[in-house]
Design a protein around this motif. Structure first.
Motif, short mmCIF file in Angstrom:
data_model
loop_
_atom_site.label_atom_id
_atom_site.label_comp_id
_atom_site.label_asym_id
_atom_site.label_seq_id
_atom_site.Cartn_x
_atom_site.Cartn_y
_atom_site.Cartn_z
N GLY A 1 65.31 86.69 16.83
CA GLY A 1 64.47 87.67 17.50
C GLY A 1 65.24 88.77 18.20
O GLY A 1 64.70 89.84 18.47
N ASN A 2 66.52 88.51 18.50
CA ASN A 2 67.37 89.52 19.13
C ASN A 2 68.39 90.11 18.16
O ASN A 2 69.26 90.87 18.57
CB ASN A 2 68.09 88.91 20.35
CG ASN A 2 67.15 88.63 21.49
OD1 ASN A 2 66.28 89.42 21.80
ND2 ASN A 2 67.30 87.46 22.11
N GLY B 1 64.60 85.14 26.13
CA GLY B 1 65.02 86.40 26.73
C GLY B 1 66.00 87.14 25.86
O GLY B 1 66.32 86.72 24.74
N ARG B 2 66.51 88.24 26.41
CA ARG B 2 67.43 89.10 25.69
C ARG B 2 68.83 89.10 26.31
O ARG B 2 69.76 89.71 25.79
CB ARG B 2 66.88 90.53 25.66
CG ARG B 2 65.51 90.61 24.99
CD ARG B 2 65.01 92.02 24.80
NE ARG B 2 65.69 92.75 23.75
CZ ARG B 2 65.56 92.55 22.44
NH1 ARG B 2 64.80 91.59 22.01
NH2 ARG B 2 66.19 93.31 21.58
N ASN C 1 69.32 92.58 10.39
CA ASN C 1 67.90 92.80 10.22
C ASN C 1 67.27 91.45 9.89
O ASN C 1 67.22 91.03 8.75
CB ASN C 1 67.64 93.83 9.11
CG ASN C 1 66.20 94.28 9.06
OD1 ASN C 1 65.34 93.71 9.70
ND2 ASN C 1 65.95 95.31 8.28
N VAL C 2 66.86 90.77 10.93
CA VAL C 2 66.29 89.42 10.89
C VAL C 2 67.30 88.40 10.33
O VAL C 2 67.14 87.87 9.23
CB VAL C 2 64.95 89.36 10.14
CG1 VAL C 2 64.29 88.00 10.27
CG2 VAL C 2 64.00 90.45 10.64
N LEU D 1 67.66 83.25 24.32
CA LEU D 1 67.34 83.31 22.90
C LEU D 1 65.91 83.79 22.69
O LEU D 1 65.04 83.57 23.53
CB LEU D 1 67.48 81.92 22.28
CG LEU D 1 68.83 81.24 22.40
CD1 LEU D 1 68.74 79.79 21.96
CD2 LEU D 1 69.87 81.98 21.58
N THR D 2 65.69 84.40 21.54
CA THR D 2 64.34 84.72 21.09
C THR D 2 64.25 84.29 19.63
O THR D 2 64.91 84.86 18.76
CB THR D 2 64.03 86.22 21.23
OG1 THR D 2 64.17 86.58 22.61
CG2 THR D 2 62.61 86.53 20.79
N ASN D 3 63.48 83.26 19.37
CA ASN D 3 63.26 82.73 18.02
C ASN D 3 64.55 82.35 17.29
O ASN D 3 64.84 82.88 16.21
CB ASN D 3 62.43 83.69 17.17
CG ASN D 3 61.14 84.10 17.85
OD1 ASN D 3 60.94 85.28 18.10
ND2 ASN D 3 60.28 83.16 18.16
#
Length: 165
Positions: free
Chosen positions: A64-65, A38-39, A92-93, A44-46
């Motif tokens: 991911g966030n 989640g956000r 940025n990533v 977490l996202t990735n």
């Protein structure tokens, strides 16, 4: 997957594909799972990077966030920061995190092609070697305070000497 081990002998492993952190004992037995996809705060996202910080909490690179989150070792949200972008404290990533011995931490950005430096209160301290890195990923400090960076886009491991002589 990236891992970190607590002083208490628990192994915390990022599970990028399932957007969570798996916790194991030293014998390899599964103890618990932290977070969910989640956000929101604590979600977490990735996740890619994880370290136990000087405060004893988990510092997680939530790729991911485009942020960093600090969680207790039980998975409770403590604090976090970051957003997508190219400015200070924008990512940025983001991929990896490392701590030096001077109460600073470093975040590598795969697509941002940089490493940002912060103090433990999230105050921006600057970028390392701007314009040099291409897709930095893993980072680790050695006993001398030198930072080793996987510069994946250039196919190199870079040694950055950060201590003053």
């Amino acid at each position: 997957m990236v891992l970190t081990i607590s002083d208490g002998g628990e192994i915390f492993v990022t599970d990028w594909g399932n957007s969570r952190i798996n916790v194991f004992g030293l014998e390899g037995n599964s103890l618990r799972t932290l977070s969910s996809k989640g956000r929101g705060a604590g979600e977490l996202t990735n996740p890619t990077g994880i370290k136990i910080g000087p405060d004893g909490n988990l510092w997680v690179v939530d790729r991911g966030n485009n942020r960093v989150q600090v969680l207790t070792q039980d998975g409770d949200f403590v604090k976090g920061f970051g957003a997508f972008g190219a400015g200070p404290a924008e990512f940025n990533v983001p991929t990896s995190i490392a701590f030096d011995n001077a109460d600073r931490f470093y975040i590598s950005e795969f697509r941002g092609n940089r490493i940002q430096v912060f103090d433990l209160e999230f105050n921006y301290q600057g970028d390392l070697v701007p314009g040099v890195l291409q897709g930095p990923h893993g980072m680790v400090f050695d006993a001398n305070g030198d930072l080793y960076v996987a510069d994946t886009g250039n196919g190199l491991i870079r040694k950055l000497s950060l201590t003053e002589d």
